[in-house]
Design a protein around this motif. Structure first.
Motif, PDB file in Angstrom:
ATOM      1  N   VAL A   1       0.849  -1.199   0.000  1.00 61.72           N
ATOM      2  CA  VAL A   1       0.000   0.000   0.000  1.00 61.72           C
ATOM      3  C   VAL A   1       0.887   1.251   0.000  1.00 61.72           C
ATOM      4  O   VAL A   1       0.626   2.217  -0.723  1.00 61.72           O
TER       5      VAL A   1
ATOM      6  N   LEU B   1       0.756   4.173  -2.787  1.00 62.15           N
ATOM      7  CA  LEU B   1       0.494   5.575  -2.444  1.00 62.15           C
ATOM      8  C   LEU B   1       1.602   6.475  -2.992  1.00 62.15           C
ATOM      9  O   LEU B   1       1.353   7.577  -3.472  1.00 62.15           O
TER      10      LEU B   1
ATOM     11  N   ALA C   1      -5.332   4.077  -3.914  1.00 63.45           N
ATOM     12  CA  ALA C   1      -4.960   2.924  -3.088  1.00 63.45           C
ATOM     13  C   ALA C   1      -6.130   1.957  -2.952  1.00 63.45           C
ATOM     14  O   ALA C   1      -5.966   0.732  -3.037  1.00 63.45           O
TER      15      ALA C   1
ATOM     16  N   CYS D   1      -5.219  -1.580  -4.367  1.00 63.32           N
ATOM     17  CA  CYS D   1      -4.743  -2.456  -3.280  1.00 63.32           C
ATOM     18  C   CYS D   1      -5.927  -3.070  -2.551  1.00 63.32           C
ATOM     19  O   CYS D   1      -5.912  -3.184  -1.316  1.00 63.32           O
TER      20      CYS D   1
END
Ligand code: 4AD
Ligand code: MG
Length: 482
Positions: free
Chosen positions: A134, A138, A271, A275
């Motif tokens: 993550v 980002l 994200a 993710c």
């Protein structure tokens, strides 16, 4: 070679494929759960034990690295769509089960404290694999956003001779012999004999240099490590953290708030979309962690609901003066529940106050603006004094639930005389920042920017509650291991 994330999306096929990764578990001499770091999910590799030599079977231990060959079939078991019908297993590197048992690689739930002590191994756990994927997403989203918006990345220096925040919380950089430094006539260390022939330190912020670049390129951003020698041993402070600092010519404070809000929403959305598996896993992890906590300390919403909530709602914009009124009249203040009672306009806000505003009063992200001049940095744009003669600056802090301050920014003082006076009043050495002041003589326009603490953003998106658990090797007071 395909990675497991991609393989798990593929359709069954007779084409043989090769996969490499680390063993997460090996059940019944038959089922290897293989992970290669590309996803939270393991590839189940099914073997026929009679087809493999005994020494190979005995080496398929947790944490060992293997190469397998086989073809994808529809999974017979539940829990996965496809699995690898495995014809060949090659041991690439062994791991002794007795050694593994003593580490966080052993397959059971470990305390986050224990994981921190084994930071060189923790990335192989589900939690840290997820957090670090993550984090990387980002980071990419930050660049993607600014590039799409026409910003240029500016590489500002890490070694500097200036204190950008004027707070004196710097790590000194010196090549002088600490046991026998050259001294001046007054007996002080003579830094004119040091490497840079002056005092130098690690940067606390790239903002001041970024401002000079915004005055030529219009829109710039930095994304780099910053260093603070503040002795704050909290779950939200690091001595080395990564900061993103956009700086935009012609933007006033309102435009700065718009940029910050749009940017934050963009990266969080990115994200969530990229993710999804990791965030789902982290949501479950947070739920488990919360079960150990008192009701009052639990997160009020599941992780993904919290992220969606931020995407859907406008950040509430509130002036410092309004915030002080709210806090002064708040229940915890009247009942003397705050460690730092709020009685006067001009008081600095503590994190307990910020969190009250965000989590209890407004229950959404808040942008506080127009702070008293005395509690903010020297470079912020001075407002006209209000009716009561109180002086404020065009500062803004963004407060997030569970985090507190996540962004700090401002419109900058572009007027030469006002800035010179403020630097003088606040004891900011002009001989150090002459260049910053001089820039105000040449087409110095209204401009604004902000700093986002990258680790605080990663905390928010992953639901991790300690900043030490969202950066590979945290540096905090008393700790620079690894
Ligand atoms: O509020 P700060 O100190 O602002 C600046 O450095 C400005 N120069 C930014 C700018 O206007 N360009 O820091 C900005 C953010 C904070 O809101 C926080 O998220 C993070 O950086 N931060 C830290 N994160 C982790 N550990 C620390 N010790 C931090 N100090 C600040
Ligand atoms: Mg700040």
């Amino acid at each position: 070679m395909k990675r497991i994330a991609e393989i798990l999306q593929a359709e069954p096929s007779l084409i043989e494929m090769t996969v490499r990764g680390w063993v997460r578990s090996f059940r019944n001499d038959r089922f290897i759960a293989l992970n290669d770091g590309s996803t939270i999910n393991n590839l189940q590799c099914v073997i026929e034990p009679e087809n493999h030599a005994q020494d190979i079977l005995q080496s398929i231990n947790v944490a060992a690295a293997v190469e397998v060959k086989g073809h994808l079939v529809e999974s017979q078991g539940s829990g996965q769509r496809v699995e690898l019908q495995t014809s060949m297993v090659k041991i690439l590197a062994t791991a002794d089960p007795e050694d593994v048992k003593k580490t966080v690689l052993s397959p059971k739930r470990h305390k986050l404290d224990t994981l921190r002590e084994q930071a060189h191994l923790r990335v192989r756990t589900n939690t840290f694999g997820a957090v670090m994927r993550v984090r990387a997403a980002l980071s990419f989203a930050v660049h993607k956003y600014f590039q799409e918006q026409g910003f240029y990345q500016a590489h500002t220096p890490i070694l500097t001779g200036s204190d950008a925040e004027g707070a004196g919380e710097m790590f000194r950089v010196s090549t002088l012999d600490p046991k026998n430094p050259p001294l001046t006539e007054e007996g002080k260390v003579d830094y004119s004999k040091d490497f840079f022939e002056k005092e130098a330190n690690l940067t606390v912020s790239g903002q001041l240099e970024a401002e000079t670049y915004a005055m030529g390129l219009g829109q710039v951003y930095t994304f780099g490590p910053t260093f603070r020698a503040e002795n704050s041993n909290t779950s939200r402070h690091l001595a080395e953290f990564w900061m993103i600092e956009p700086e935009v010519a012609f933007n006033d404070l309102a435009a700065n708030m718009d940029l910050a809000e749009d940017f934050m929403k963009y990266v969080i959305d990115y994200a969530m979309k990229n993710c999804a598996d990791d965030i789902e896993f982290l949501e479950q992890r947070l739920e488990n962690e919360d079960k150990q906590k008192h009701a009052a300390e639990r997160s009020p919403m599941p992780l993904r609901d919290k992220l969606k909530f931020v995407l859907k709602n406008n950040f509430k914009r509130v002036s410092y003066t309004e915030a002080i009124d709210i806090l002064r009249n708040s229940k915890p203040n009247k009942k003397k529940k705050f460690k730092y009672p709020v009685d006067q306009w001009g008081a600095d806000l503590q994190s307990e106050h910020e969190r009250y505003l965000v989590e209890k009063h407004f229950e959404c992200p808040v942008i506080l603006f127009d702070y008293p001049a005395t509690i903010k940095a020297f470079y912020m744009r001075l407002n006209e004094a209000d009716d009561e003669g109180r002086k404020t600056v065009r500062a803004m802090d963004i407060l997030f639930p569970g985090i507190g301050e996540i962004v700090g920014g401002s419109q900058r003082e572009e007027r030469y005389d006002v800035l010179k006076q403020k630097m003088h009043d606040m004891n900011i050495p002009e001989e150090e920042l002459w260049w910053y002041l001089e820039m105000r003589k040449f087409g110095s326009v209204v401009h604004s920017g902000f700093g986002l603490g990258f680790e605080r953003l990663v905390m928010f998106v992953t639901g991790m509650t300690n900043i030490r658990d969202v950066i590979p090797y945290p540096r905090t007071p008393g700790n620079a291991e690894f």
